[in-house]
Write a protein that holds these residues in place. Sequence first.
Motif, short mmCIF file in Angstrom:
data_model
loop_
_atom_site.label_atom_id
_atom_site.label_comp_id
_atom_site.label_asym_id
_atom_site.label_seq_id
_atom_site.Cartn_x
_atom_site.Cartn_y
_atom_site.Cartn_z
N LEU A 49 0.82 -1.21 0.00
CA LEU A 49 0.00 0.00 0.00
C LEU A 49 0.85 1.27 0.00
O LEU A 49 0.48 2.28 -0.62
N LEU A 50 2.01 1.21 0.67
CA LEU A 50 2.87 2.38 0.81
C LEU A 50 4.03 2.35 -0.18
O LEU A 50 5.09 2.91 0.08
N SER A 51 3.81 1.75 -1.33
CA SER A 51 4.85 1.67 -2.36
C SER A 51 4.59 2.58 -3.54
O SER A 51 5.38 2.59 -4.49
N GLY A 52 3.49 3.33 -3.50
CA GLY A 52 3.10 4.10 -4.66
C GLY A 52 2.19 3.34 -5.59
O GLY A 52 1.85 3.81 -6.66
N ALA A 53 1.79 2.13 -5.17
CA ALA A 53 0.90 1.33 -5.99
C ALA A 53 -0.53 1.86 -5.99
O ALA A 53 -1.23 1.81 -6.99
N PHE A 54 -0.93 2.40 -4.85
CA PHE A 54 -2.31 2.85 -4.67
C PHE A 54 -2.44 4.37 -4.76
O PHE A 54 -3.44 4.88 -5.24
N PRO A 106 0.37 8.05 -5.21
CA PRO A 106 1.77 8.44 -5.41
C PRO A 106 2.39 9.05 -4.17
O PRO A 106 1.69 9.60 -3.31
N VAL A 107 3.71 8.97 -4.09
CA VAL A 107 4.43 9.56 -2.96
C VAL A 107 4.21 11.07 -2.93
O VAL A 107 4.10 11.67 -1.86
N ALA A 108 4.12 11.67 -4.11
CA ALA A 108 3.96 13.13 -4.18
C ALA A 108 2.68 13.61 -3.53
O ALA A 108 2.59 14.77 -3.11
N GLY A 109 1.68 12.76 -3.43
CA GLY A 109 0.41 13.18 -2.85
C GLY A 109 0.26 12.80 -1.39
O GLY A 109 -0.79 13.06 -0.79
N ALA A 110 1.28 12.19 -0.79
CA ALA A 110 1.18 11.75 0.60
C ALA A 110 1.59 12.88 1.56
O ALA A 110 2.45 13.70 1.23
N PRO A 111 0.97 12.94 2.76
CA PRO A 111 1.39 13.93 3.75
C PRO A 111 2.81 13.67 4.23
O PRO A 111 3.36 12.58 4.00
N THR A 157 8.82 0.78 -2.88
CA THR A 157 8.54 2.02 -3.62
C THR A 157 9.42 2.10 -4.86
O THR A 157 8.98 2.52 -5.94
N TYR A 158 10.67 1.69 -4.72
CA TYR A 158 11.61 1.76 -5.83
C TYR A 158 11.37 0.63 -6.83
O TYR A 158 11.59 0.80 -8.04
N GLY A 159 10.90 -0.52 -6.34
CA GLY A 159 10.50 -1.57 -7.27
C GLY A 159 9.31 -1.14 -8.11
O GLY A 159 9.26 -1.41 -9.31
N MET A 160 8.36 -0.45 -7.47
CA MET A 160 7.20 0.07 -8.21
C MET A 160 7.63 1.12 -9.21
O MET A 160 7.13 1.17 -10.34
N ALA A 161 8.57 2.00 -8.81
CA ALA A 161 9.06 3.04 -9.71
C ALA A 161 9.74 2.41 -10.92
O ALA A 161 9.53 2.85 -12.07
N ALA A 162 10.57 1.38 -10.69
CA ALA A 162 11.23 0.69 -11.80
C ALA A 162 10.22 0.03 -12.72
O ALA A 162 10.36 0.07 -13.96
N LEU A 163 9.18 -0.55 -12.14
CA LEU A 163 8.14 -1.20 -12.95
C LEU A 163 7.41 -0.17 -13.81
O LEU A 163 7.17 -0.40 -15.00
N ARG A 164 7.06 0.98 -13.23
CA ARG A 164 6.38 2.03 -14.00
C ARG A 164 7.28 2.54 -15.13
O ARG A 164 6.82 2.73 -16.27
#
Length: 261
Positions: free
Chosen positions: A186-191, A193-198, A211-218
Amino acid sequence: MTPSAALASVHALWWREIIRFVRQRSRLFGAFAQPLLFWLLLGGGFSASFRPPGAPADMGALQYFYPGIIALVLLFTAIFTTIAVVEDRQSGFLQGVLVAPIPRASIVLGQALGGTTLAVLQGAVLLVLAPLAGIPLSIASIAAVLFVLTAVAFALTSLSLLIAWRMDSTQGFHAIMNVILLPIWLLSGAFFPVAGAPGWLGWVMWVNPLTYGMAALRRCLYLGAPAAIGPVPPLALSLAVTLGFCVLAFGGATVVARRAA
């Protein structure tokens, strides 16, 4: 033990995971059905209001959630595979393996490679749905995605093994899964983005290796259209952290296995 004998033990444990999967078709349904259900329901429900910060204006929820759903398939496959470690301990099979003259690293590697193989195969099948998410794929992007899927799947399976080797019951494993493994996704940017988190949540997401695995996948999915990715870490950094995650998770699982009785 000779290297050839160690490799033979790795192959035997890897093949055992494949055979177990073939004989338990419900695992295939479970690994696919729930992520796809999440994707369709959440993507459809958020389609009118979801606007990821920094992403192109035409990116909808279904398109944004798609890489995260692939990662969820990898996570569920890792969980279903490593639950077998707890079941093997209860049945006595694991004790038999532990008393054999096999290095603990070989045992963990065979289990991790089995789970990784199954996860990558299922993730690759899910790539068929990429056009439905508005993501055009090329041969280069498919090859890059498969590499990232292999690294992420190996890391998640090793992390799950690290937890499962310490568990005496499947109930305990499920409890840890809900507290650790699902929040990591849930906290990987899958659901979102990091940019929208408090502030504090954003920091938690930045230190989350997935988070970085998700970024590499994107980045690999949008290899030919980097402008459609949004604000995610660079590919080189993402791959380096993901590979480091693989090494640390596998090393941790091996250490726990060596201490297991």
